[in-house]
Design a protein around this motif. Structure first.
Motif, PDB file in Angstrom:
ATOM      1  N   SER A  45       0.832  -1.207   0.000  1.00 51.67           N
ATOM      2  CA  SER A  45       0.000   0.000   0.000  1.00 51.67           C
ATOM      3  C   SER A  45       0.863   1.252   0.000  1.00 51.67           C
ATOM      4  O   SER A  45       0.574   2.228  -0.706  1.00 51.67           O
ATOM      5  N   VAL A  46       1.936   1.213   0.782  1.00 50.27           N
ATOM      6  CA  VAL A  46       2.854   2.353   0.857  1.00 50.27           C
ATOM      7  C   VAL A  46       3.548   2.559  -0.496  1.00 50.27           C
ATOM      8  O   VAL A  46       3.642   3.687  -0.997  1.00 50.27           O
ATOM      9  N   PHE A  47       4.017   1.473  -1.100  1.00 47.99           N
ATOM     10  CA  PHE A  47       4.689   1.560  -2.407  1.00 47.99           C
ATOM     11  C   PHE A  47       3.752   2.145  -3.467  1.00 47.99           C
ATOM     12  O   PHE A  47       4.147   2.997  -4.263  1.00 47.99           O
ATOM     13  N   ILE A  48       2.517   1.685  -3.460  1.00 39.67           N
ATOM     14  CA  ILE A  48       1.553   2.162  -4.462  1.00 39.67           C
ATOM     15  C   ILE A  48       1.179   3.620  -4.209  1.00 39.67           C
ATOM     16  O   ILE A  48       1.007   4.398  -5.149  1.00 39.67           O
ATOM     17  N   LEU A  49       1.053   3.999  -2.932  1.00 39.98           N
ATOM     18  CA  LEU A  49       0.752   5.398  -2.608  1.00 39.98           C
ATOM     19  C   LEU A  49       1.870   6.315  -3.107  1.00 39.98           C
ATOM     20  O   LEU A  49       1.597   7.396  -3.644  1.00 39.98           O
ATOM     21  N   LEU A  50       3.113   5.888  -2.935  1.00 38.89           N
ATOM     22  CA  LEU A  50       4.252   6.673  -3.424  1.00 38.89           C
ATOM     23  C   LEU A  50       4.185   6.816  -4.943  1.00 38.89           C
ATOM     24  O   LEU A  50       4.478   7.886  -5.498  1.00 38.89           O
ATOM     25  N   TRP A  51       3.786   5.743  -5.620  1.00 41.52           N
ATOM     26  CA  TRP A  51       3.628   5.771  -7.072  1.00 41.52           C
ATOM     27  C   TRP A  51       2.534   6.751  -7.481  1.00 41.52           C
ATOM     28  O   TRP A  51       2.704   7.539  -8.414  1.00 41.52           O
ATOM     29  N   ILE A  52       1.420   6.741  -6.760  1.00 45.44           N
ATOM     30  CA  ILE A  52       0.298   7.631  -7.059  1.00 45.44           C
ATOM     31  C   ILE A  52       0.697   9.092  -6.872  1.00 45.44           C
ATOM     32  O   ILE A  52       0.370   9.957  -7.687  1.00 45.44           O
ATOM     33  N   LYS A  53       1.419   9.354  -5.781  1.00 41.69           N
ATOM     34  CA  LYS A  53       1.862  10.722  -5.516  1.00 41.69           C
ATOM     35  C   LYS A  53       2.860  11.192  -6.579  1.00 41.69           C
ATOM     36  O   LYS A  53       2.825  12.344  -7.010  1.00 41.69           O
ATOM     37  N   TRP A  54       3.738  10.290  -6.986  1.00 45.59           N
ATOM     38  CA  TRP A  54       4.740  10.635  -7.991  1.00 45.59           C
ATOM     39  C   TRP A  54       4.068  10.949  -9.332  1.00 45.59           C
ATOM     40  O   TRP A  54       4.445  11.889 -10.023  1.00 45.59           O
ATOM     41  N   LYS A  57      -1.701  11.357  -9.342  1.00 45.32           N
ATOM     42  CA  LYS A  57      -3.029  10.834  -9.659  1.00 45.32           C
ATOM     43  C   LYS A  57      -4.019  11.224  -8.557  1.00 45.32           C
ATOM     44  O   LYS A  57      -3.630  11.420  -7.406  1.00 45.32           O
ATOM     45  N   LYS A  58      -5.276  11.339  -8.918  1.00 36.92           N
ATOM     46  CA  LYS A  58      -6.310  11.697  -7.945  1.00 36.92           C
ATOM     47  C   LYS A  58      -6.852  10.449  -7.250  1.00 36.92           C
ATOM     48  O   LYS A  58      -7.107   9.431  -7.891  1.00 36.92           O
ATOM     49  N   LEU A  59      -7.029  10.570  -5.936  1.00 36.59           N
ATOM     50  CA  LEU A  59      -7.537   9.441  -5.157  1.00 36.59           C
ATOM     51  C   LEU A  59      -9.048   9.503  -4.952  1.00 36.59           C
ATOM     52  O   LEU A  59      -9.655   8.550  -4.475  1.00 36.59           O
ATOM     53  N   LYS A 169     -12.215  -0.983 -16.048  1.00 33.54           N
ATOM     54  CA  LYS A 169     -12.707  -0.222 -17.199  1.00 33.54           C
ATOM     55  C   LYS A 169     -13.172   1.180 -16.800  1.00 33.54           C
ATOM     56  O   LYS A 169     -13.502   1.996 -17.648  1.00 33.54           O
ATOM     57  N   GLN A 170     -13.202   1.440 -15.484  1.00 34.06           N
ATOM     58  CA  GLN A 170     -13.737   2.715 -14.997  1.00 34.06           C
ATOM     59  C   GLN A 170     -12.716   3.581 -14.272  1.00 34.06           C
ATOM     60  O   GLN A 170     -12.809   4.798 -14.299  1.00 34.06           O
ATOM     61  N   GLU A 171     -11.725   2.932 -13.620  1.00 33.35           N
ATOM     62  CA  GLU A 171     -10.797   3.690 -12.780  1.00 33.35           C
ATOM     63  C   GLU A 171      -9.345   3.333 -13.085  1.00 33.35           C
ATOM     64  O   GLU A 171      -9.055   2.329 -13.728  1.00 33.35           O
ATOM     65  N   ASP A 172      -8.426   4.172 -12.585  1.00 33.28           N
ATOM     66  CA  ASP A 172      -6.996   3.946 -12.751  1.00 33.28           C
ATOM     67  C   ASP A 172      -6.554   2.716 -11.952  1.00 33.28           C
ATOM     68  O   ASP A 172      -6.978   2.510 -10.818  1.00 33.28           O
ATOM     69  N   ALA A 173      -5.674   1.920 -12.556  1.00 34.71           N
ATOM     70  CA  ALA A 173      -5.250   0.664 -11.943  1.00 34.71           C
ATOM     71  C   ALA A 173      -4.567   0.865 -10.592  1.00 34.71           C
ATOM     72  O   ALA A 173      -4.831   0.122  -9.638  1.00 34.71           O
ATOM     73  N   SER A 174      -3.685   1.855 -10.508  1.00 31.37           N
ATOM     74  CA  SER A 174      -2.962   2.067  -9.248  1.00 31.37           C
ATOM     75  C   SER A 174      -3.881   2.537  -8.136  1.00 31.37           C
ATOM     76  O   SER A 174      -3.704   2.166  -6.973  1.00 31.37           O
TER      77      SER A 174
END
Length: 307
Positions: A45-54, A57-59, A169-174
């Motif tokens: 979860s931490v790794f993916i959150l870092l990816w999203i922030k980098w 992307k909108k949560l 099909k609706q949201e971002d994978a990360s």
């Protein structure tokens, strides 16, 4: 579009190989299934959150979709708990061979999720798979618990695949992955807190729970980063171009990759009775034949639609 499908299909084979290695890591890590999955989901979860922030992307998501992701998060947590639980009480070969039944669970669940009719040969092949399971049950009596846990894990993987097939099909994978893994971590945390309250030092968040060896930390890091964060995001992404059944069919190569790796790493520890391999071959052959007939049927329907 065809190139996207081909790239996604080849990419997914790499992911499935990584998942096969996941079983090896599960056997190498000395932690029990619950702390293993908790650490895995939390770190991922931490790794993916870092990816999203980098990637900035909108949560924020629609409330209805968040609810579906929360359900999917609990499902994937239960899937991994039963998966690693099966490895701990049996071995990699048993767990991965039985995981291939997920394709048949998908065949029977797809009509419910996607409102289509059940195909007659799906029932026939389902019965043949039961024969394969019977053969395995008869010869591997000492691993009954592991077999049952692996079957539950296979069912949950089918449910998860179908849920994510719609979400992808609706949201971002990360973003999907982050919500699902965080939810799974939260669900296990609640369970551990309850266990800590009622069992005290005998379970839950005890001193032993946080006592992790250096080797286990290394394995967990690989498991959480490459085998979870990367593979999880990538697998959800390829669902944009692949059907849930194609995904489950490709996942059936996971036992092949994983069992070969297990033989290479663990040697005789993974050697099973001949009956086990007979049962596994029955299951895998039936699944492949089922996939072939499904593909042929789909092509025929597309040709009719064009005319």
């Amino acid at each position: 579009m065809p190139n996207d499908k081909l790239r996604s299909y080849l990419h997914f084979h790499v992911i499935v190989f990584i998942w096969g290695f996941t079983a090896i890591l599960g056997a190498l890590i000395s932690l029990d299934a619950v702390p293993l999955v908790w650490y895995r989901m939390l770190m991922a979860s931490v790794f993916i959150l870092l990816w999203i922030k980098w990637k900035k992307k909108k949560l924020r998501l629609a409330p209805k979709r968040v609810l579906v992701m929360l359900i999917a998060g609990v499902v994937i947590a239960l899937h991994w708990l039963t998966f690693f639980g099966a490895i701990k009480v049996s071995n990699v070969s048993i767990t991965l061979a039985l995981l291939s039944t997920g394709a048949f669970f998908t065949s029977f669940l797809e009509p419910i999720f996607y409102k289509r009719k059940v195909i007659w040969y799906e029932i026939l092949f389902g019965l043949i798979v039961m024969v394969g399971l019977y053969v395995i049950f008869r010869v591997e009596t000492e691993y009954v618990l592991g077999i049952l846990l692996a079957l539950v894990s296979a069912f949950l993987s089918a449910v998860f695949s179908l849920i994510n097939g719609k979400l992808a099909k609706q949201e971002d994978a990360s973003v999907i992955s982050f919500y699902e893994l965080l939810t799974g971590t939260g669900a296990i945390t609640v369970y551990l807190l309850i266990l800590t309250y009622f069992a005290g030092g005998n379970g839950g968040f005890s001193a032993d729970f946080f006592s992790v060896s250096a080797a286990d930390w290394g394995y967990l890091l690989i498991l959480a980063s490459v085998c979870t964060a990367y593979a999880f995001i990538a697998s959800v992404a390829v669902m944009r171009h692949l059907s849930p059944y194609t995904i489950m069919l490709t996942i059936n190569l996971e036992p092949v990759y994983g069992i070969l790796l297990a033989f290479w790493i663990f040697g005789s520890e993974e050697k099973m009775a001949p009956g086990f391999y007979y049962g596994a071959v029955i299951i895998l052959t039936t699944v492949i034949l089922n996939g072939f007939l499904k593909t042929k049927r789909k092509i025929r329907r597309q040709r009719k639609a064009n005319f």
